[in-house]
Motif scaffolding. Sequence first.
Motif, PDB file in Angstrom:
ATOM      1  N   ALA A  51      17.062 -22.613 -39.114  1.00  0.00           N
ATOM      2  CA  ALA A  51      15.950 -21.895 -39.826  1.00  0.00           C
ATOM      3  C   ALA A  51      14.719 -21.968 -39.119  1.00  0.00           C
ATOM      4  N   PRO A  52      14.091 -20.713 -39.121  1.00  0.00           N
ATOM      5  CA  PRO A  52      12.812 -20.642 -38.818  1.00  0.00           C
ATOM      6  C   PRO A  52      11.734 -21.892 -39.079  1.00  0.00           C
ATOM      7  N   ALA A  53      10.948 -22.149 -38.101  1.00  0.00           N
ATOM      8  CA  ALA A  53       9.694 -23.478 -38.113  1.00  0.00           C
ATOM      9  C   ALA A  53       9.111 -23.047 -39.300  1.00  0.00           C
ATOM     10  N   GLU A  54       8.657 -21.879 -39.695  1.00  0.00           N
ATOM     11  CA  GLU A  54       7.678 -21.706 -40.915  1.00  0.00           C
ATOM     12  C   GLU A  54       8.346 -21.853 -42.144  1.00  0.00           C
ATOM     13  N   LYS A  55       9.761 -21.323 -42.184  1.00  0.00           N
ATOM     14  CA  LYS A  55      10.379 -21.743 -43.511  1.00  0.00           C
ATOM     15  C   LYS A  55      10.706 -23.346 -43.681  1.00  0.00           C
ATOM     16  N   PHE A  56      11.199 -23.848 -42.678  1.00  0.00           N
ATOM     17  CA  PHE A  56      11.303 -25.375 -42.821  1.00  0.00           C
ATOM     18  C   PHE A  56      10.033 -25.953 -43.352  1.00  0.00           C
ATOM     19  N   HIS A  57       8.949 -25.532 -42.400  1.00  0.00           N
ATOM     20  CA  HIS A  57       7.748 -26.284 -42.788  1.00  0.00           C
ATOM     21  C   HIS A  57       7.342 -25.851 -44.366  1.00  0.00           C
ATOM     22  N   GLU A  58       7.393 -24.848 -44.949  1.00  0.00           N
ATOM     23  CA  GLU A  58       7.035 -24.435 -46.002  1.00  0.00           C
ATOM     24  C   GLU A  58       7.803 -25.086 -47.205  1.00  0.00           C
ATOM     25  N   ILE A  59       9.137 -25.126 -46.896  1.00  0.00           N
ATOM     26  CA  ILE A  59       9.741 -26.025 -48.072  1.00  0.00           C
ATOM     27  C   ILE A  59       9.242 -27.462 -48.321  1.00  0.00           C
ATOM     28  N   TYR A  60       8.811 -28.244 -47.251  1.00  0.00           N
ATOM     29  CA  TYR A  60       8.252 -29.614 -47.168  1.00  0.00           C
ATOM     30  C   TYR A  60       6.938 -29.315 -47.799  1.00  0.00           C
ATOM     31  N   MET A  61       6.073 -28.368 -47.603  1.00  0.00           N
ATOM     32  CA  MET A  61       4.562 -28.306 -47.849  1.00  0.00           C
ATOM     33  C   MET A  61       4.636 -27.742 -49.400  1.00  0.00           C
ATOM     34  N   HIS A  62       5.370 -26.710 -49.768  1.00  0.00           N
ATOM     35  CA  HIS A  62       5.024 -25.950 -50.976  1.00  0.00           C
ATOM     36  C   HIS A  62       6.089 -26.040 -51.972  1.00  0.00           C
ATOM     37  N   ARG A  63       7.432 -26.483 -51.521  1.00  0.00           N
ATOM     38  CA  ARG A  63       8.668 -26.568 -52.227  1.00  0.00           C
ATOM     39  C   ARG A  63       9.275 -27.867 -52.224  1.00  0.00           C
ATOM     40  N   PRO A  64       8.888 -28.956 -51.957  1.00  0.00           N
ATOM     41  CA  PRO A  64       9.785 -30.032 -51.615  1.00  0.00           C
ATOM     42  C   PRO A  64      10.679 -30.404 -52.848  1.00  0.00           C
ATOM     43  N   HIS A  65      10.431 -29.988 -54.032  1.00  0.00           N
ATOM     44  CA  HIS A  65      11.170 -30.106 -55.219  1.00  0.00           C
ATOM     45  C   HIS A  65      12.664 -29.360 -55.197  1.00  0.00           C
TER      46      HIS A  65
ATOM     47  N   TYR B  95      18.489 -40.938 -42.134  1.00  0.00           N
ATOM     48  CA  TYR B  95      18.651 -40.250 -43.336  1.00  0.00           C
ATOM     49  C   TYR B  95      17.630 -39.021 -43.191  1.00  0.00           C
ATOM     50  N   LEU B  96      16.695 -39.006 -42.675  1.00  0.00           N
ATOM     51  CA  LEU B  96      15.862 -37.732 -42.592  1.00  0.00           C
ATOM     52  C   LEU B  96      16.598 -36.859 -41.611  1.00  0.00           C
ATOM     53  N   ILE B  97      17.286 -37.347 -40.483  1.00  0.00           N
ATOM     54  CA  ILE B  97      17.685 -36.362 -39.690  1.00  0.00           C
ATOM     55  C   ILE B  97      19.011 -35.771 -40.490  1.00  0.00           C
ATOM     56  N   HIS B  98      19.842 -36.509 -41.093  1.00  0.00           N
ATOM     57  CA  HIS B  98      20.811 -35.919 -41.806  1.00  0.00           C
ATOM     58  C   HIS B  98      20.305 -34.945 -43.000  1.00  0.00           C
ATOM     59  N   LEU B  99      19.360 -35.168 -43.557  1.00  0.00           N
ATOM     60  CA  LEU B  99      18.779 -34.310 -44.380  1.00  0.00           C
ATOM     61  C   LEU B  99      18.505 -33.089 -43.720  1.00  0.00           C
ATOM     62  N   ASN B 100      18.069 -32.999 -42.689  1.00  0.00           N
ATOM     63  CA  ASN B 100      17.634 -31.750 -41.868  1.00  0.00           C
ATOM     64  C   ASN B 100      18.916 -30.676 -42.083  1.00  0.00           C
ATOM     65  N   ASP B 101      20.186 -31.179 -42.034  1.00  0.00           N
ATOM     66  CA  ASP B 101      21.123 -30.336 -41.836  1.00  0.00           C
ATOM     67  C   ASP B 101      21.543 -29.559 -43.468  1.00  0.00           C
ATOM     68  N   HIS B 102      21.159 -30.340 -44.418  1.00  0.00           N
ATOM     69  CA  HIS B 102      21.452 -29.976 -45.746  1.00  0.00           C
ATOM     70  C   HIS B 102      20.142 -28.793 -46.014  1.00  0.00           C
ATOM     71  N   VAL B 103      19.046 -29.213 -45.499  1.00  0.00           N
ATOM     72  CA  VAL B 103      17.888 -28.238 -45.808  1.00  0.00           C
ATOM     73  C   VAL B 103      17.840 -26.789 -45.245  1.00  0.00           C
ATOM     74  N   ASP B 104      18.455 -27.171 -43.641  1.00  0.00           N
ATOM     75  CA  ASP B 104      18.735 -25.893 -42.973  1.00  0.00           C
ATOM     76  C   ASP B 104      19.925 -25.069 -43.453  1.00  0.00           C
ATOM     77  N   ASP B 105      21.038 -25.590 -43.888  1.00  0.00           N
ATOM     78  CA  ASP B 105      21.961 -24.780 -44.685  1.00  0.00           C
ATOM     79  C   ASP B 105      21.256 -24.201 -45.996  1.00  0.00           C
TER      80      ASP B 105
END
Length: 151
Positions: free
Chosen positions: A15-29, A136-146
Amino acid sequence: MVLAGKLQAETLVRAPAEKFHEIYMHRPHHISKASPEKIQKCHLHEGDWGSPGSVIEWNYVIHGSNRTSKQVVEAIDVKNKSITFKVIEGDILKEYKSFKIVLQTLTKGDFTLVRWIIEYEKLNEDSHAPIKELEYLIHLNDHVDDHLGQA
């Protein structure tokens, strides 16, 4: 024995860096949609999504154990795509006097480097370094990336 420490890990995602950052910043839910077996619920307790000083409460499962964490968004650096979360309540504070999580995303060619940093201070010598929390955080990356790849 040293009670304070810092752990860091880096992984690559598509995923692009902007999208990955954005989900944690504006849409963590939305992370609970990306990884419902890890994140049961994330809700805004105080403030506004994407604003320093906001308080977010997480309900999550780590190694089969249900946990909660209330975190204040301590800092957001949009230019460097970095977010700092400071735990202010929850299960993690049963083992640590202080606990901060820093997420930074960096573009590396066709991929994104996701850097997780955990800064902590143990309550006592018997507390473990938060290695399982970092994993845990590292494994969460895969789920968020997908999830971001499907969006």
